[in-house]
Design a protein around this motif. Sequence first.
Motif, PDB file in Angstrom:
ATOM      1  N   VAL A 108      -3.532   1.287  13.740  1.00  0.00           N
ATOM      2  CA  VAL A 108      -2.245   0.614  13.507  1.00  0.00           C
ATOM      3  C   VAL A 108      -2.193   0.157  12.064  1.00  0.00           C
ATOM      4  O   VAL A 108      -3.060  -0.608  11.615  1.00  0.00           O
ATOM      5  CB  VAL A 108      -2.096  -0.621  14.434  1.00  0.00           C
ATOM      6  N   GLU A 139      -4.714  -9.756   4.659  1.00  0.00           N
ATOM      7  CA  GLU A 139      -3.507  -9.160   4.075  1.00  0.00           C
ATOM      8  C   GLU A 139      -2.250  -9.831   4.617  1.00  0.00           C
ATOM      9  O   GLU A 139      -1.144  -9.509   4.178  1.00  0.00           O
ATOM     10  CB  GLU A 139      -3.435  -7.668   4.429  1.00  0.00           C
ATOM     11  N   LEU A 140      -2.424 -10.729   5.577  1.00  0.00           N
ATOM     12  CA  LEU A 140      -1.243 -11.350   6.188  1.00  0.00           C
ATOM     13  C   LEU A 140      -0.856 -12.608   5.409  1.00  0.00           C
ATOM     14  O   LEU A 140      -1.729 -13.352   4.955  1.00  0.00           O
ATOM     15  CB  LEU A 140      -1.520 -11.666   7.653  1.00  0.00           C
ATOM     16  N   ALA A 148     -10.478  -5.074  10.224  1.00  0.00           N
ATOM     17  CA  ALA A 148     -11.413  -5.116   9.086  1.00  0.00           C
ATOM     18  C   ALA A 148     -10.626  -5.260   7.788  1.00  0.00           C
ATOM     19  O   ALA A 148      -9.800  -4.396   7.460  1.00  0.00           O
ATOM     20  CB  ALA A 148     -12.268  -3.843   9.064  1.00  0.00           C
ATOM     21  N   TYR A 163       0.835  -1.205   0.000  1.00  0.00           N
ATOM     22  CA  TYR A 163       0.000   0.000   0.000  1.00  0.00           C
ATOM     23  C   TYR A 163       0.871   1.257   0.000  1.00  0.00           C
ATOM     24  O   TYR A 163       1.076   1.889   1.021  1.00  0.00           O
ATOM     25  CB  TYR A 163      -0.983  -0.032   1.177  1.00  0.00           C
ATOM     26  N   SER A 175       1.640   0.500   6.729  1.00  0.00           N
ATOM     27  CA  SER A 175       1.906   1.380   5.587  1.00  0.00           C
ATOM     28  C   SER A 175       1.871   2.852   6.013  1.00  0.00           C
ATOM     29  O   SER A 175       0.822   3.366   6.434  1.00  0.00           O
ATOM     30  CB  SER A 175       0.862   1.124   4.491  1.00  0.00           C
ATOM     31  N   TYR A 208      -7.336   2.286  -3.185  1.00  0.00           N
ATOM     32  CA  TYR A 208      -8.113   1.515  -2.204  1.00  0.00           C
ATOM     33  C   TYR A 208      -9.214   2.386  -1.600  1.00  0.00           C
ATOM     34  O   TYR A 208     -10.364   1.947  -1.450  1.00  0.00           O
ATOM     35  CB  TYR A 208      -7.195   0.963  -1.098  1.00  0.00           C
ATOM     36  N   ALA A 246      -8.219  -6.914   7.151  1.00  0.00           N
ATOM     37  CA  ALA A 246      -6.782  -6.801   7.424  1.00  0.00           C
ATOM     38  C   ALA A 246      -6.122  -8.166   7.611  1.00  0.00           C
ATOM     39  O   ALA A 246      -4.981  -8.367   7.183  1.00  0.00           O
ATOM     40  CB  ALA A 246      -6.552  -5.938   8.657  1.00  0.00           C
TER      41      ALA A 246
HETATM   42  C1  LIG Z   1      -7.244  -3.971   2.818  1.00  0.00           C
HETATM   43  S1  LIG Z   1      -6.624  -2.722   3.821  1.00  0.00           S
HETATM   44  C2  LIG Z   1      -7.946  -2.492   4.967  1.00  0.00           C
HETATM   45  C3  LIG Z   1      -7.997  -1.118   5.526  1.00  0.00           C
HETATM   46  C4  LIG Z   1      -9.096  -0.803   6.511  1.00  0.00           C
HETATM   47  N1  LIG Z   1      -9.157  -1.702   7.635  1.00  0.00           N
HETATM   48  C5  LIG Z   1     -10.433  -0.708   5.844  1.00  0.00           C
HETATM   49  O1  LIG Z   1     -11.308  -1.460   6.227  1.00  0.00           O
HETATM   50  O2  LIG Z   1     -10.604   0.119   5.007  1.00  0.00           O
HETATM   51  C6  LIG Z   1      -5.481  -3.625   4.800  1.00  0.00           C
HETATM   52  C7  LIG Z   1      -4.521  -2.747   5.572  1.00  0.00           C
HETATM   53  O3  LIG Z   1      -3.744  -3.594   6.404  1.00  0.00           O
HETATM   54  C8  LIG Z   1      -2.439  -3.071   6.449  1.00  0.00           C
HETATM   55  N2  LIG Z   1      -1.506  -4.131   6.880  1.00  0.00           N
HETATM   56  C9  LIG Z   1      -1.096  -5.214   6.176  1.00  0.00           C
HETATM   57  N3  LIG Z   1      -0.237  -5.937   6.924  1.00  0.00           N
HETATM   58  C10 LIG Z   1      -0.131  -5.310   8.110  1.00  0.00           C
HETATM   59  C11 LIG Z   1       0.598  -5.573   9.312  1.00  0.00           C
HETATM   60  N4  LIG Z   1       1.375  -6.641   9.421  1.00  0.00           N
HETATM   61  N5  LIG Z   1       0.496  -4.702  10.338  1.00  0.00           N
HETATM   62  C12 LIG Z   1      -0.297  -3.617  10.227  1.00  0.00           C
HETATM   63  N6  LIG Z   1      -1.002  -3.313   9.132  1.00  0.00           N
HETATM   64  C13 LIG Z   1      -0.930  -4.140   8.087  1.00  0.00           C
HETATM   65  C14 LIG Z   1      -2.198  -2.574   5.028  1.00  0.00           C
HETATM   66  O4  LIG Z   1      -1.162  -1.613   4.985  1.00  0.00           O
HETATM   67  C15 LIG Z   1      -3.547  -1.991   4.682  1.00  0.00           C
HETATM   68  O5  LIG Z   1      -3.637  -0.624   4.964  1.00  0.00           O
END
Ligand SMILES: C[S@@+](CC[C@H](N)C(=O)[O-])C[C@H]1O[C@@H](n2cnc3c(N)ncnc32)[C@H](O)[C@@H]1O
Length: 390
Positions: free
Chosen positions: A215, A268-269, A263, A148, A218, A156, A265
């Motif tokens: 938190v 994304e892992l 949410a 991101y 990015s 996004y 999130a």
């Molecule tokens: C798909 S976005 C969702 C954003 C937000 N929660 C929403 O609902 O609009 C996923 C977010 O998770 C963050 N992210 C991914 N891996 C992460 C990690 N290990 N720690 C913190 N944030 C993380 C990304 O940078 C991104 O901004």
Amino acid sequence: MATAGRLKLSSWRWCLRVVPQSRALAALVPGVTQVDNQSDFLGKKPHRQHPGVLHLPHVRLPPALANAAQILLLDSTVSDVEDKVQTLTNYLWSRHLPVEPEELQRRAMHLEKKFLENPDTPQTEKKLQAAVLHALRRTTYHWQELSYNEELSLVYMAARLDGGFAAVSRAFHEIQTRIPQFQPQTMMDFGSGTGSVTWAAHATWGQSLREYMCVDSSAAMLNLAEKLLKGGSESGKSYVPAVFFRQFLPVSPKVQFDVVVAAFALSELPSMADRTAVLHTLWRKTSHFLVLVENGTKAGHRLLMDARDLVLKGKEKSPLDPRPGFVFAPCPHELPCPQLMASQPLACSFSQGYHPIPFSWNMRRLQSQAEGTHLKSQHSAEPEAGVFQV
Ligand SMILES: C[S@@+](CC[C@H](N)C(=O)[O-])C[C@H]1O[C@@H](n2cnc3c(N)ncnc32)[C@H](O)[C@@H]1O
């Protein structure tokens, strides 16, 4: 003219609860107790008026947020935004879970066995390995981590801010309706992205919340979230007071938050091990509700079911807070999900309507819908949500 897109939201709000008094409260849907579900409490009313059906009318973004998003998009130099929004939307909705290392190994061994059974098998060990790797790459889903940066964060925002806000608002609405006396003071949002969760929490419990912790790994996303709070600019007063931004998840269980949210999130892992570690931390940091929201796809459903099992089966929340949890919503039980037991597992999801931000493509799409033209709608999102409570 009122414009409205559709979005589906999960059937998974879970509450995990330890304090007996709170469990009694959580079990109550206003007007109905769990004991009298044999009685004819509906009378002649249709089922859609069942008091347990917690409708939330079409969700509208706070005007300050919708305006800020439009300003930021107008000011940006990103080209072909509409195409990029569509590509990202398609990617997110078709995304599967990453293949776990053990599964990869199992598949590699299976392929090797098949090659060895074949008389045309490669002659040397090196060639055999190369053939196995090649076949593995061809047949295995390649999960990609999204980076991101500034551009992707903006895309996004354009693609998901309104739908994400609606999905989370729906989950918060359920908690608020069932436990109106719950007045959280602190909230932590993991993977906070655009900050839509902060806005939704503020809209729901703005009177009592005095600290919002966002938190996100990015820096670009954190920057964008801060700008959205300031009306689309670098400076200015934040629309929501007391919002704090962090790039790393604070792991200490000493500081807890009344509501903890992740949410869109966890998906994304990159691995189950990462999701497990994050979930444990989030759960340790939860003093009342853990809310998990994912897309209403099979992958989102699977991921939330794994998360639910992990939390429910966890022996002890943390040495400092040994209270176990229970599922608050949406499931009325903690048994294995029947949807996943089917021979062809189905995704379980809810629907939540929302008013999309009036970006040009949204307006065109709504215009087409109004004229009866069928267009593939990006608002047919089907997020899943889970709420845990302790
Ligand atoms: C798909 S976005 C969702 C954003 C937000 N929660 C929403 O609902 O609009 C996923 C977010 O998770 C963050 N992210 C991914 N891996 C992460 C990690 N290990 N720690 C913190 N944030 C993380 C990304 O940078 C991104 O901004």
